[in-house]
Design a protein around this motif. Structure first.
Motif, PDB file in Angstrom:
ATOM      1  N   ARG A 118       2.072   1.751  -3.466  1.00  8.06           N
ATOM      2  CA  ARG A 118       0.827   2.339  -4.389  1.00  8.06           C
ATOM      3  C   ARG A 118       0.854   3.607  -4.201  1.00  8.06           C
ATOM      4  O   ARG A 118       0.428   4.467  -4.965  1.00  8.06           O
ATOM      5  N   ARG A 133       1.018   4.743 -13.407  1.00  8.81           N
ATOM      6  CA  ARG A 133      -0.215   3.994 -13.590  1.00  8.81           C
ATOM      7  C   ARG A 133      -0.198   2.527 -13.766  1.00  8.81           C
ATOM      8  O   ARG A 133      -0.775   1.668 -13.061  1.00  8.81           O
ATOM      9  N   GLU A 149      -1.844  -3.902  -7.484  1.00  9.68           N
ATOM     10  CA  GLU A 149      -3.439  -4.167  -7.198  1.00  9.68           C
ATOM     11  C   GLU A 149      -3.680  -5.800  -6.911  1.00  9.68           C
ATOM     12  O   GLU A 149      -4.136  -6.079  -5.718  1.00  9.68           O
ATOM     13  N   ILE A 184      -7.917 -11.248 -12.156  1.00  4.90           N
ATOM     14  CA  ILE A 184      -6.838 -10.210 -11.595  1.00  4.90           C
ATOM     15  C   ILE A 184      -5.458 -10.701 -12.239  1.00  4.90           C
ATOM     16  O   ILE A 184      -4.782  -9.629 -12.787  1.00  4.90           O
ATOM     17  N   VAL A 198       0.957   1.128 -10.629  1.00  9.16           N
ATOM     18  CA  VAL A 198      -0.251   0.993  -9.531  1.00  9.16           C
ATOM     19  C   VAL A 198      -1.264  -0.145  -9.801  1.00  9.16           C
ATOM     20  O   VAL A 198      -1.499  -1.164  -8.968  1.00  9.16           O
ATOM     21  N   GLU A 199      -1.313  -0.429 -11.158  1.00  9.88           N
ATOM     22  CA  GLU A 199      -2.281  -1.491 -11.711  1.00  9.88           C
ATOM     23  C   GLU A 199      -1.500  -2.869 -11.335  1.00  9.88           C
ATOM     24  O   GLU A 199      -2.149  -3.742 -10.964  1.00  9.88           O
ATOM     25  N   SER A 255     -11.018  -9.377   2.240  1.00 10.51           N
ATOM     26  CA  SER A 255     -11.414  -9.114   0.885  1.00 10.51           C
ATOM     27  C   SER A 255     -12.574  -9.921   0.700  1.00 10.51           C
ATOM     28  O   SER A 255     -12.793 -11.111   1.168  1.00 10.51           O
ATOM     29  N   ARG A 284       0.767  -1.286   0.144  1.00 16.63           N
ATOM     30  CA  ARG A 284      -0.094   0.192  -0.026  1.00 16.63           C
ATOM     31  C   ARG A 284       0.777   1.156   0.154  1.00 16.63           C
ATOM     32  O   ARG A 284       0.402   2.087  -0.758  1.00 16.63           O
ATOM     33  N   GLU A 305       0.909   6.570  -6.933  1.00 18.16           N
ATOM     34  CA  GLU A 305      -0.499   7.401  -7.286  1.00 18.16           C
ATOM     35  C   GLU A 305      -0.134   8.688  -7.274  1.00 18.16           C
ATOM     36  O   GLU A 305      -0.447   9.541  -8.200  1.00 18.16           O
ATOM     37  N   ILE A 331      -1.934  -6.600  -3.468  1.00 21.25           N
ATOM     38  CA  ILE A 331      -2.752  -6.214  -2.394  1.00 21.25           C
ATOM     39  C   ILE A 331      -4.032  -6.888  -2.185  1.00 21.25           C
ATOM     40  O   ILE A 331      -4.314  -7.051  -0.977  1.00 21.25           O
ATOM     41  N   GLU A 332      -4.583  -7.186  -3.254  1.00 28.95           N
ATOM     42  CA  GLU A 332      -6.146  -8.042  -3.174  1.00 28.95           C
ATOM     43  C   GLU A 332      -5.676  -9.374  -2.501  1.00 28.95           C
ATOM     44  O   GLU A 332      -6.740  -9.901  -1.759  1.00 28.95           O
TER      45      GLU A 332
END
Length: 636
Positions: free
Chosen positions: A219, A238, A245, A268, A241-242, A258, A216, A223, A248-249
Motif C-alpha cells: 500500500r 488509487r 484496505e 468493506i 490502494v482501495e 482493529s 502495508r 500510495e 489490511i483491516e
C-alpha cells in the motif's frame, strides 16, 4: 544498419521522485549509479554493438508498468466476471507465445528446464515470462478457491502449493527487476511480491503480523506512485490502494488492533475487484461459521401461527442466511440502499431459500413411512415456499418502482434505455402470476387458521390493485399507438378497478397508506387521461375527412423513387386501411408501371431428332425398269 526492434522497452525513465521514494530507490536498486549523465549520453548503437568491449558496455534499464499490465490482462481475459480458469488459460497461451518469440523453449520432445537468471534477461519479454508465471499460479489457486462448496482438505493443500509457487515467481520477478529495470518498475515489482506473500499468509490463517506488514508495504508503494505520472496511472494506483484496505483491516481485526465489527467488515467487502475475492471468501467463511453456531438455537420456523420443527443443520443454516438478508432489506438502513444493491441481496436471499427447500425435499424423500415427520416436512416446505413467494413479489415491486422512475424521466444520454409502458405491463403480469401462485399455496390446506384466511384476502386485494395498474399502463401503450377508442375504454376500466381496490384497502383496520395513495393517483390519472383521449379522438374524427382526402390525393400509380413493400393491387383480399391509418408512413401506390415482364405460353417447337440417325434401305431393285431401244440408249 537499422536498429533491432525491442518490444515494450523504454530507455532512461526520467527519475522524477520525491525524497522518500529516492531513498527507497537507492536502497532497493543495486545499480543506482547507472542513473547519471553517462546513461543519458549513451546511444542505442553502443548498446547493440557486438564489437564493443564488455567492460565498457552498459546494459539498458528496462521499463514496464507492472500494475497496468496486470490490470489490463485481468480485465480483458476473464477476471471482470470472476472467471479464473479463463485467465489461467490466457496466461498459459501468453507464455507459449513468449517462449516461441524469445526462442527460449524447453527442449524438443524431452523437457529440459531452462532457468531465467540475471544474465538471461536481455529483453523485457523475459520479465514478462516471470510475471505471467506468477499470474498463472495465482489464478490457479483462486480458481480452486471459487469452487461451489469450497475447497476440501486435499484441494486446500493444492491451493496453498500454487500460492507458494506464485510467491516464488514473484520474488524472482522482484529480484530481476531490481537489477534490470528502472527505479519505478523495481518498486512496483517489490509491491507485487509483497502482495503475493501477504496473500499466501492470508490464506494460511497464520502469521497475521507478517501478512499485515506485506500488505502495508504494498500500500505504501502504491500510495507514493499514485502521486506522480499520468492520470491513468494515478487512478490505477488509487484503486489498488482501495483494494488492499479490506485485507489490511481484516489482518488488524485478527490481531486485535482493529475496532471494526464483522458487519463493518462485510460493508468493506462490498467492493469489487480480483484482489478482494480472497477477502470475501474469508468473510463468508466466518459468517458461515457464525451461522452454524447459531443454527443450534433455531429449532422451529414460525409462519402464520404455525410452528414447524427444523431438524436438519443444513436447512437451519440456509434459513438463517436468508433471514440475515431479510434483515438487511427491512432494517433501518434499507431506505438508503441503492436499487441495484437491493436486487443483489434479493438474489442471494432466493438462493438461500432454494437451498433450504432442496434440503427439505431430500429429507422428505428419505423420511420413509413416518407420517408425522412427512407432515412436518411438508408444512415446512409450504411455509418456506410461501415466504419465498412473498419476497418474489417484493422484488418485482422494486423492479416496477425502478421502471416507473425511468418512464417519465427525460433521457439526457442517448444511450440510456427508456422504459416503455409495455415493460410495466409485463412486470404486472409477473406480479399477478406471483400473487395467484401464493394464493393457491395458501388455500391448498383443508383446516385453515384465521391468519391464513386474512393472508388470502390480502392477496386478493393486491391482485385487484395490480390489475388496475396493469390496465392503466396497457391503456398508455394503446394511447402511444394512436388507438384512441381502445385507450379510452381501458382508462375507464382501470379507473373502475382502482376505485374497487381503493374501497377494499380503506375498509381494513391496518391500512396500507402507500398503496392507498398510489391507487388514488392512478384513479386521478385515469380520469384525466380518459378525458384527454376522448377529446383527442373527437378532434381526430373531425379532421379525418380532410386527412383522408389529402392522403387520397397523394396516391399515384407508381413512384420509382421510393421503395414500396406492397401495392394496393397485391392487397385486394386483405381488409387493411391504406389511407386512413395514422401509422402509415408513406403514400400508397396502386400498381407497378410500367408493368414487369411476364412469361406467357406459346406453341411448342417440334424437332425431328431421329431423322438424321435412321439408315433407310436401298430400293433401287424395286424400281420399274424402262424399256429403251438402241437409238435411245445411244443418246440417253
Amino acid at each position: 544498419m537499422g536498429l533491432p526492434k525491442l518490444h515494450n522497452i523504454s530507455f532512461f525513465y526520467p527519475p522524477v521522485r520525491p525524497l522518500a521514494v529516492a531513498i527507497a530507490i537507492a536502497r532497493h536498486c543495486r545499480f543506482s549509479g547507472l542513473m547519471g549523465k553517462k546513461e543519458n549520453e549513451m546511444s542505442a548503437m553502443e548498446i547493440d554493438d557486438p564489437k564493443s568491449d564488455g567492460s565498457e558496455q552498459i546494459l539498458p534499464r528496462f521499463s514496464m508498468n507492472v500494475l497496468q499490465l496486470m490490470k489490463t490482462s485481468q480485465a480483458q481475459h476473464g477476471l471482470r466476471h470472476g472467471d479464473y480458469a479463463r485467465y489461467r488459460r490466457y496466461c498459459s497461451a501468453r507464455l507459449r507465445r513468449l517462449y516461441k518469440s524469445l526462442k527460449f523453449t524447453h527442449g524438443r520432445g524431452k523437457y529440459t528446464r531452462r532457468a531465467i537468471l540475471e544474465s538471461t534477461v536481455t529483453d523485457v519479454r523475459f520479465l514478462h515470462v516471470v510475471f505471467y508465471m506468477t499470474e498463472r499460479a495465482w489464478s490457479h489457486a483462486m480458481d480452486k478457491r471459487q469452487l461451489p462448496d469450497g475447497p476440501n482438505a486435499r484441494q486446500r493443500i493444492y491451493l496453498i502449493g500454487r500460492l507458494r509457487k506464485a510467491v516464488k515467481w514473484a520474488s524472482l520477478f522482484s529480484s530481476l527487476c531490481s537489477n534490470k529495470t528502472d527505479s519505478r518498475t523495481s518498486l512496483e515489482a517489490e509491491a507485487y511480491a509483497s502482495y503475493m506473500k501477504g496473500t499466501l499468509l492470508f490464506e494460511q490463517d497464520q502469521n497475521w503480523d507478517t501478512a499485515l506488514a506485506c500488505f502495508r508495504n504494498a500500500r505504501a508503494v502504491y500510495e507514493e506512485l499514485g502521486k506522480y505520472g499520468d492520470l491513468e496511472n494515478q487512478v490505477l494506483c488509487r484503486e489498488r490502494v482501495e483494494e488492499l484496505e479490506p485485507s489490511i483491516e481484516y489482518c488488524k481485526h485478527k490481531i486485535g488492533k482493529s475496532n471494526l465489527q464483522t458487519s463493518e467488515l462485510l460493508q468493506i467487502g462490498e467492493m469489487e475487484g480480483p484482489a478482494l475475492d480472497l477477502f470475501k471468501a474469508k468473510i463468508e467463511a466466518a459468517m458461515e461459521e457464525a451461522r452454524s453456531q447459531q443454527a443450534a438455537s433455531l429449532t422451529e420456523f414460525n409462519w402464520l401461527g404455525y410452528r414447524f420443527p427444523v431438524s436438519n443443520p443444513k436447512s437451519r443454516v440456509s434459513i438463517l442466511k436468508a433471514q440475515d438478508f431479510e434483515k438487511e432489506l427491512q432494517g433501518l438502513g434499507a431506505e438508503s440502499l441503492p436499487a441495484e444493491k437491493k436486487l443483489t441481496i434479493y438474489d442471494k436471499l432466493f438462493t438461500a431459500y432454494h437451498d433450504a427447500r432442496n434440503t427439505i425435499r431430500s429429507d422428505l424423500v428419505s423420511a420413509g413411512n413416518a407420517e408425522s415427520v412427512k407432515d412436518d416436512l411438508n408444512g415446512l416446505d409450504k411455509a418456506v415456499g410461501a415466504v419465498l413467494g412473498q419476497r418474489t413479489i417484493e422484488r418485482n415491486q422494486l423492479l416496477v418502482k425502478i421502471a416507473k422512475s425511468k418512464l417519465n424521466k427525460k433521457r439526457d444520454d442517448k444511450t440510456e434505455k427508456v422504459t416503455k409502458p409495455e415493460e410495466l405491463v409485463r412486470l404486472y403480469d409477473l406480479l399477478l402470476q406471483n400473487v395467484a401462485d401464493l394464493s393457491d399455496l395458501i388455500s391448498s390446506g383443508r383446516d385453515r387458521k384465521p391468519e391464513e384466511i386474512a393472508f388470502e384476502e390480502e392477496c386478493q386485494r393486491k391482485s385487484l390493485a395490480f390489475r388496475a395498474e396493469r390496465c392503466f399502463y396497457l391503456a398508455k401503450s394503446y394511447s402511444l399507438a394512436g388507438k384512441r377508442v381502445e385507450a379510452y375504454a381501458l382508462y375507464c376500466r382501470a379507473r373502475s378497478l382502482a376505485e374497487d381496490a381503493l374501497s377494499k384497502f380503506q375498509s381494513i383496520a391496518n391500512k396500507d397508506e402507500g398503496t392507498i395513495q398510489e391507487l388514488k393517483a392512478v384513479s386521478k390519472e385515469c380520469r384525466a387521461n380518459s378525458c384527454i383521449e376522448h377529446a383527442t379522438g373527437i378532434m381526430e374524427e373531425e379532421k379525418a375527412p380532410e386527412k383522408l382526402s389529402k392522403k387520397i390525393s397523394t396516391i399515384s400509380l407508381n413512384d420509382t423513387a421510393t421503395k414500396v413493400e406492397k401495392y394496393l393491387v397485391d392487397k385486394l383480399e386483405v381488409y387493411e386501411s391504406a389511407v386512413g391509418d395514422a401509422n402509415t408512413k408513406m403514400a400508397p401506390k396502386i400498381e407497378r408501371f410500367p408493368p414487369a415482364f411476364q412469361s406467357i405460353p406459346r406453341n411448342p417447337i417440334v424437332l425431328d431428332l431421329a431423322y438424321n440417325c435412321i439408315e433407310f434401305p436401298v430400293l433401287d431393285e424395286r424400281k420399274k425398269k424402262v424399256q429403251r431401244g438402241f437409238i435411245s440408249r445411244l443418246w440417253g
